[in-house]
Write a protein that holds these residues in place. Structure first.
Motif, PDB file in Angstrom:
ATOM      1  N   LEU A 122      57.735 -11.611 -23.085  1.00 46.50           N
ATOM      2  CA  LEU A 122      57.821 -10.249 -23.607  1.00 46.50           C
ATOM      3  C   LEU A 122      56.446  -9.619 -23.458  1.00 46.50           C
ATOM      4  CD1 LEU A 122      59.871 -10.937 -26.876  1.00 46.50           C
ATOM      5  CD2 LEU A 122      60.697 -10.607 -24.531  1.00 46.50           C
ATOM      6  N   TYR A 123      56.388  -8.508 -22.777  1.00 47.40           N
ATOM      7  CA  TYR A 123      55.079  -7.953 -22.446  1.00 47.40           C
ATOM      8  C   TYR A 123      55.034  -6.456 -22.736  1.00 47.40           C
ATOM      9  CZ  TYR A 123      57.500  -6.392 -18.235  1.00 47.40           C
ATOM     10  OH  TYR A 123      58.392  -5.804 -17.371  1.00 47.40           O
ATOM     11  N   ASP A 124      53.837  -5.942 -22.684  1.00 49.93           N
ATOM     12  CA  ASP A 124      53.596  -4.522 -22.914  1.00 49.93           C
ATOM     13  C   ASP A 124      52.813  -3.975 -21.729  1.00 49.93           C
ATOM     14  OD1 ASP A 124      53.101  -2.001 -23.911  1.00 49.93           O
ATOM     15  OD2 ASP A 124      51.534  -2.635 -25.297  1.00 49.93           O
ATOM     16  N   GLY A 125      53.413  -3.112 -20.954  1.00 52.30           N
ATOM     17  CA  GLY A 125      52.730  -2.547 -19.797  1.00 52.30           C
ATOM     18  C   GLY A 125      53.073  -3.284 -18.531  1.00 52.30           C
ATOM     19  N   SER A 126      52.379  -4.392 -18.250  1.00 53.00           N
ATOM     20  CA  SER A 126      52.668  -5.183 -17.055  1.00 53.00           C
ATOM     21  C   SER A 126      52.118  -6.583 -17.225  1.00 53.00           C
ATOM     22  CB  SER A 126      52.054  -4.530 -15.811  1.00 53.00           C
ATOM     23  OG  SER A 126      50.643  -4.545 -15.879  1.00 53.00           O
ATOM     24  N   THR A 127      52.670  -7.496 -16.447  1.00 52.91           N
ATOM     25  CA  THR A 127      52.181  -8.865 -16.394  1.00 52.91           C
ATOM     26  C   THR A 127      52.610  -9.448 -15.062  1.00 52.91           C
ATOM     27  OG1 THR A 127      51.974 -10.915 -17.666  1.00 52.91           O
ATOM     28  CG2 THR A 127      54.184 -10.024 -17.447  1.00 52.91           C
ATOM     29  N   GLN A 128      52.186 -10.664 -14.770  1.00 48.82           N
ATOM     30  CA  GLN A 128      52.536 -11.296 -13.506  1.00 48.82           C
ATOM     31  C   GLN A 128      53.590 -12.365 -13.697  1.00 48.82           C
ATOM     32  OE1 GLN A 128      51.546 -10.545 -10.321  1.00 48.82           O
ATOM     33  NE2 GLN A 128      50.659  -8.748 -11.306  1.00 48.82           N
ATOM     34  N   SER A 129      54.561 -12.363 -12.810  1.00 50.41           N
ATOM     35  CA  SER A 129      55.529 -13.452 -12.714  1.00 50.41           C
ATOM     36  C   SER A 129      55.325 -14.142 -11.379  1.00 50.41           C
ATOM     37  CB  SER A 129      56.961 -12.913 -12.806  1.00 50.41           C
ATOM     38  OG  SER A 129      57.365 -12.372 -11.562  1.00 50.41           O
ATOM     39  N   ALA A 130      55.946 -15.288 -11.180  1.00 49.38           N
ATOM     40  CA  ALA A 130      55.877 -15.957  -9.884  1.00 49.38           C
ATOM     41  C   ALA A 130      56.615 -15.168  -8.810  1.00 49.38           C
ATOM     42  CB  ALA A 130      56.463 -17.368  -9.994  1.00 49.38           C
ATOM     43  N   CYS A 131      57.412 -14.178  -9.234  1.00 47.82           N
ATOM     44  CA  CYS A 131      58.147 -13.324  -8.300  1.00 47.82           C
ATOM     45  C   CYS A 131      57.428 -12.008  -8.045  1.00 47.82           C
ATOM     46  CB  CYS A 131      59.546 -13.032  -8.847  1.00 47.82           C
ATOM     47  SG  CYS A 131      60.593 -14.488  -9.043  1.00 47.82           S
ATOM     48  N   GLY A 132      56.261 -11.822  -8.635  1.00 49.70           N
ATOM     49  CA  GLY A 132      55.527 -10.587  -8.452  1.00 49.70           C
ATOM     50  C   GLY A 132      55.224  -9.915  -9.778  1.00 49.70           C
ATOM     51  N   THR A 133      54.857  -8.641  -9.704  1.00 56.44           N
ATOM     52  CA  THR A 133      54.473  -7.908 -10.898  1.00 56.44           C
ATOM     53  C   THR A 133      55.683  -7.518 -11.729  1.00 56.44           C
ATOM     54  OG1 THR A 133      52.543  -6.998  -9.775  1.00 56.44           O
ATOM     55  CG2 THR A 133      53.271  -5.865 -11.765  1.00 56.44           C
ATOM     56  N   ALA A 134      55.638  -7.856 -12.999  1.00 62.72           N
ATOM     57  CA  ALA A 134      56.633  -7.374 -13.958  1.00 62.72           C
ATOM     58  C   ALA A 134      56.034  -6.178 -14.674  1.00 62.72           C
ATOM     59  CB  ALA A 134      56.977  -8.476 -14.963  1.00 62.72           C
ATOM     60  N   SER A 135      56.779  -5.097 -14.738  1.00 65.46           N
ATOM     61  CA  SER A 135      56.268  -3.909 -15.412  1.00 65.46           C
ATOM     62  C   SER A 135      57.400  -3.159 -16.070  1.00 65.46           C
ATOM     63  CB  SER A 135      55.552  -2.984 -14.424  1.00 65.46           C
ATOM     64  OG  SER A 135      56.486  -2.247 -13.675  1.00 65.46           O
ATOM     65  N   ASN A 136      57.035  -2.200 -16.922  1.00 65.88           N
ATOM     66  CA  ASN A 136      58.061  -1.409 -17.572  1.00 65.88           C
ATOM     67  C   ASN A 136      58.728  -0.439 -16.602  1.00 65.88           C
ATOM     68  OD1 ASN A 136      55.970   0.411 -17.262  1.00 65.88           O
ATOM     69  ND2 ASN A 136      55.527   0.587 -19.447  1.00 65.88           N
ATOM     70  N   GLN A 137      58.247  -0.395 -15.374  1.00 70.20           N
ATOM     71  CA  GLN A 137      58.934   0.362 -14.328  1.00 70.20           C
ATOM     72  C   GLN A 137      60.041  -0.468 -13.685  1.00 70.20           C
ATOM     73  OE1 GLN A 137      55.855   1.353 -11.598  1.00 70.20           O
ATOM     74  NE2 GLN A 137      54.859   2.823 -12.948  1.00 70.20           N
ATOM     75  N   VAL A 138      59.911  -1.762 -13.740  1.00 71.92           N
ATOM     76  CA  VAL A 138      60.845  -2.655 -13.068  1.00 71.92           C
ATOM     77  C   VAL A 138      62.084  -2.907 -13.901  1.00 71.92           C
ATOM     78  CG1 VAL A 138      61.130  -5.010 -12.221  1.00 71.92           C
ATOM     79  CG2 VAL A 138      59.055  -3.741 -11.680  1.00 71.92           C
ATOM     80  N   GLY A 139      61.926  -3.013 -15.200  1.00 68.80           N
ATOM     81  CA  GLY A 139      63.044  -3.408 -16.045  1.00 68.80           C
ATOM     82  C   GLY A 139      63.121  -4.917 -16.162  1.00 68.80           C
ATOM     83  N   PRO A 140      64.012  -5.420 -16.992  1.00 70.78           N
ATOM     84  CA  PRO A 140      64.115  -6.866 -17.223  1.00 70.78           C
ATOM     85  C   PRO A 140      64.649  -7.601 -16.001  1.00 70.78           C
ATOM     86  CG  PRO A 140      65.872  -5.706 -18.366  1.00 70.78           C
ATOM     87  CD  PRO A 140      64.972  -4.659 -17.809  1.00 70.78           C
ATOM     88  N   PHE A 141      64.168  -8.830 -15.792  1.00 77.00           N
ATOM     89  CA  PHE A 141      64.694  -9.641 -14.697  1.00 77.00           C
ATOM     90  C   PHE A 141      64.451 -11.111 -14.981  1.00 77.00           C
ATOM     91  CE2 PHE A 141      60.317  -8.720 -13.410  1.00 77.00           C
ATOM     92  CZ  PHE A 141      59.849  -9.941 -12.945  1.00 77.00           C
ATOM     93  N   TYR A 142      65.197 -11.934 -14.277  1.00 77.28           N
ATOM     94  CA  TYR A 142      65.006 -13.377 -14.296  1.00 77.28           C
ATOM     95  C   TYR A 142      64.320 -13.775 -13.005  1.00 77.28           C
ATOM     96  CZ  TYR A 142      66.068 -18.363 -13.818  1.00 77.28           C
ATOM     97  OH  TYR A 142      65.966 -19.724 -13.627  1.00 77.28           O
ATOM     98  N   CYS A 143      63.258 -14.550 -13.109  1.00 80.19           N
ATOM     99  CA  CYS A 143      62.537 -15.023 -11.931  1.00 80.19           C
ATOM    100  C   CYS A 143      62.888 -16.491 -11.686  1.00 80.19           C
ATOM    101  CB  CYS A 143      61.028 -14.875 -12.127  1.00 80.19           C
ATOM    102  SG  CYS A 143      60.059 -15.547 -10.742  1.00 80.19           S
ATOM    103  N   PRO A 144      63.624 -16.794 -10.629  1.00 80.92           N
ATOM    104  CA  PRO A 144      64.009 -18.187 -10.381  1.00 80.92           C
ATOM    105  C   PRO A 144      62.851 -19.070  -9.944  1.00 80.92           C
ATOM    106  CG  PRO A 144      64.747 -16.778  -8.588  1.00 80.92           C
ATOM    107  CD  PRO A 144      64.214 -15.859  -9.645  1.00 80.92           C
ATOM    108  N   LEU A 145      61.731 -18.471  -9.542  1.00 80.01           N
ATOM    109  CA  LEU A 145      60.597 -19.271  -9.085  1.00 80.01           C
ATOM    110  C   LEU A 145      59.827 -19.908 -10.233  1.00 80.01           C
ATOM    111  CD1 LEU A 145      59.234 -17.014  -6.187  1.00 80.01           C
ATOM    112  CD2 LEU A 145      60.944 -18.852  -6.105  1.00 80.01           C
TER     113      LEU A 145
END
Length: 308
Positions: A122-145
């Motif tokens: 759970l983040y505020d603004g943006s953070t990094q996932s193994a699938c790339g940048t997670a941000s409040n522009q992207v919306g929720p997702f599951y990263c299988p990596l």
């Protein structure tokens, strides 16, 4: 769908990321238009190749939130009980993660499969996932990596204000349960089918998403009987029984993120050839199928000739 007050929230199943410093990654079109376009592309998505990447392409471990790690270790300190979950969106998301992990841990044993609880970041603004940048522009997702769910809780506001979803609790819980449906698919070896046939009204991509909707419905069916930790040291049922309003809230969320609904709002017409998640009617249908049956076997979206 309200949590029982004596539920003990387990914050070890979540991590936090981001610093509130604003969105990360490229913004298509800029401004709110870019936010909407990215959410349309990735809402509830699981395709790593479609996610924005770190600068220069590819992904990077630099700055990535590792399992168990948090940027702000005190960010979840106010989330202790089910009563907190009923008052606070972040606490509700964490309590839902607890409930969903508890349910699938037990449920998959019936099929001789081991469920490994997935962490939610759970983040505020943006953070990094193994699938790339997670941000409040992207919306929720599951990263299988990295086997983690990424969610900016402010997305719940976007879901209601931009897409017209209900603000009810089960509308929010449905979002979390849907993403964990992708984790179940990953465990069952079904997730790659979205990559093989990614677009179109009857595509593999759409069928994978509708299956996740159905799996969210299966969880909802059992949520009021699923046991989690209690504040008294024992166990308790996580949630109170669903009401008709709860179901309407979930169906409202499912409808608001249908491909046809989003396209009609943003471009004036629906184009089924480009669909990646299914129509509003299909999303409602498959959530309802899972909820009414409570049976994972009823969620085989690949065995039907048409998903509607």
């Amino acid at each position: 769908m309200s949590f029982n007050d004596d539920v003990k929230i387990d914050t070890s199943q979540v991590g936090s990321g981001g610093s509130g410093g604003g969105p990360g990654g490229a913004v298509v079109g800029g401004g709110i238009g870019g936010i909407i376009l990215l959410i349309i592309a990735l809402i509830f998505g699981i395709n790593p190749s479609d996610l924005p990447t770190t600068p220069g392409g590819g992904t990077s471990d630099q700055g990535q939130v590792q399992p168990g790690g948090t940027v702000d270790g005190s960010s979840f300190s106010e989330c202790k009980t089910g009563a907190d979950a009923n008052k606070n969106d972040t606490c509700r998301a964490i309590a839902t993660v607890n409930s969903v992990n508890a349910f699938w841990t037990t449920e998959l044993t019936k099929y001789k499969r081991e469920y490994t609880p997935a962490k939610a970041i759970l983040y505020d603004g943006s953070t990094q996932s193994a699938c790339g940048t997670a941000s409040n522009q992207v919306g929720p997702f599951y990263c299988p990596l990295d086997k983690q769910v990424y969610l900016d809780v402010s997305f719940f506001d976007i879901l209601s204000s931009q897409f017209g979803s209900s603000t009810g609790a089960l509308a929010q819980e449905y979002v979390v349960a849907h993403e964990y449906g992708h984790h179940v698919q990953d465990i069952l070896g079904l997730l790659d089918r979205a990559q093989q046939d990614p677009k179109g009204e009857q595509s593999g991509g759409v069928r994978v998403e509708l299956m996740a909707d159905c799996l969210a419905g299966v969880w909802a069916n059992h949520a009021s009987t699923t046991k989690v930790q209690s504040t008294n040291g024992g166990t308790t049922t996580a949630l109170k029984p669903l009401t008709d309003k709860d179901i309407k809230d979930a169906l409202s969320a499912a409808s608001s993120v249908g491909d046809d609904s989003i396209q009609e709002k943003t471009q004036g017409r629906a184009n089924p050839d480009t669909w990646t998640h299914g129509s509003s009617a299909a999303r409602q249908k498959w959530f309802t199928t899972g909820y009414k049956s409570g049976d994972l076997n009823q969620c085989d979206t690949f065995s039907v000739a048409t998903v509607e």
